[in-house]
Design an enzyme around this catalytic site. Sequence first.
Site, mmCIF file in Angstrom:
data_model
loop_
_atom_site.group_PDB
_atom_site.id
_atom_site.type_symbol
_atom_site.label_atom_id
_atom_site.label_comp_id
_atom_site.label_asym_id
_atom_site.label_seq_id
_atom_site.Cartn_x
_atom_site.Cartn_y
_atom_site.Cartn_z
ATOM 1 N N GLU A 179 -0.378 21.200 -3.896
ATOM 2 C CA GLU A 179 0.029 19.803 -3.780
ATOM 3 C C GLU A 179 0.844 19.408 -5.010
ATOM 4 O O GLU A 179 0.448 19.700 -6.144
ATOM 5 C CB GLU A 179 -1.211 18.908 -3.639
ATOM 6 C CG GLU A 179 -1.011 17.440 -3.917
ATOM 7 C CD GLU A 179 0.052 16.797 -3.051
ATOM 8 O OE1 GLU A 179 0.743 15.892 -3.554
ATOM 9 O OE2 GLU A 179 0.184 17.183 -1.861
ATOM 10 N N TYR B 82 -4.139 -5.390 11.849
ATOM 11 C CA TYR B 82 -5.438 -4.892 12.303
ATOM 12 C C TYR B 82 -6.380 -4.727 11.117
ATOM 13 O O TYR B 82 -5.948 -4.637 9.965
ATOM 14 C CB TYR B 82 -5.296 -3.570 13.059
ATOM 15 C CG TYR B 82 -4.542 -2.465 12.354
ATOM 16 C CD1 TYR B 82 -5.162 -1.637 11.428
ATOM 17 C CD2 TYR B 82 -3.199 -2.212 12.661
ATOM 18 C CE1 TYR B 82 -4.481 -0.607 10.808
ATOM 19 C CE2 TYR B 82 -2.503 -1.180 12.049
ATOM 20 C CZ TYR B 82 -3.146 -0.387 11.124
ATOM 21 O OH TYR B 82 -2.463 0.626 10.506
#
Length: 402
Positions: free
Chosen positions: A32, A215
């Site tokens: 990463e 939401y």
Amino acid sequence: MHEQILIAGGGIGGLAAALAAIRAGTEVRLFERAAQFSEVGAGVQLGPNVVRRLQAWGLQRPLQAVAAFPQALVSRNAISGQELARLDLGAQAVARYGAAYATIHRADLHQLLLDAVRPSADLHLNLDNAVDYHEDNGRVVTITTKQGKQIEGDALVGADGIWSRTRLRLLHDAPPRVTGHLAYRALVRQSDLPAAWRTDVVSAWMGPRFHAVQYPVRGGDMQNLVIIVEGAAPDDLEHWDHAGNGADLQRCLAGAHRQLLGLVEAVNATGAAWRLWPLADRAPMTGPQEMAQGLVALLGDAAHPMRPYLAQGAGMAIEDAAELQRALTMHDLEMPLRLRRYALNRWQRNARVQARAIRNGEIFHARGLVALGRDTALRAMGAKLMDVPWLYRGDGSSASAL
């Protein structure tokens, strides 16, 4: 001796791939580029097709601890404010599809996957270590990291996002295309909002050349708001003034219903920062060669970046990982054939989702007679138009011929 899978990228797709590969009995070395994982991003919607996969990995309880489970999906006209249609979720989604519809903070989903893989002795996590180059000689694949270190593996999974260097090396194709759509995103504590602007459902507000989605996340304690408008991106997003974004956004929404404008004003009043992303994607996939060749496979946005108008970007990456797991367990096949099987079983579903997302964006942002027809159809057919059985029932895992 374990087979060794190399994974480029430690986002949601990369961690899902790592979990899948570990469950398939392989050793995983994940690379990463970030020096540490941090809480970034905004909300993610997870349809029942994705929640079922997390359940199969034993992650239902961790999901329940951090996600929200909206009771409905509501569509509204962003100019009139009128509710056009409602699709019941909650228990109805479980009855229809065997799993709930969830909404979650992206960082919580990432942490959930990280917690699932980190205890494994078969995971070797390498942060601050981007994969810059790879070479597949047909026997092993060799990667070169940013620091110049070379590592061999039995396969490489490129889960390094929309600007994937693994894809560039594998396919030699053009960069992603800029869509001309800009996403303004904000996260705010629901308790900081007046009661009228809090929500326990997913609401999609559709207007001319823009739409908004709100939401709950984090068990309903926070609200995610994303507003996508059409326009040119600023030249320098790195130094974009977040305070200015809120004012610019209000100008983009001129003519919108007072309820939506009031929501934006309420978010601004909390001091929540707006983040701005220009959206990019690729054309729908045309064949399995875009997902795997030889000892290298692509997963998630590296393979099929899509517009967010079907709310399945993270979902398709997780489905990819589930299919990768199935393919890796086929130990009687050579690795290139296993990765070929993975690609054959995934590319058509991904292409269909990419195409549907593009179409949805055109419908959401429609003007004039097209918008009138959209609203009339939603009022007449309601939940039937909003439901997506082919998407929520399956995960594209049907067997394909090699």
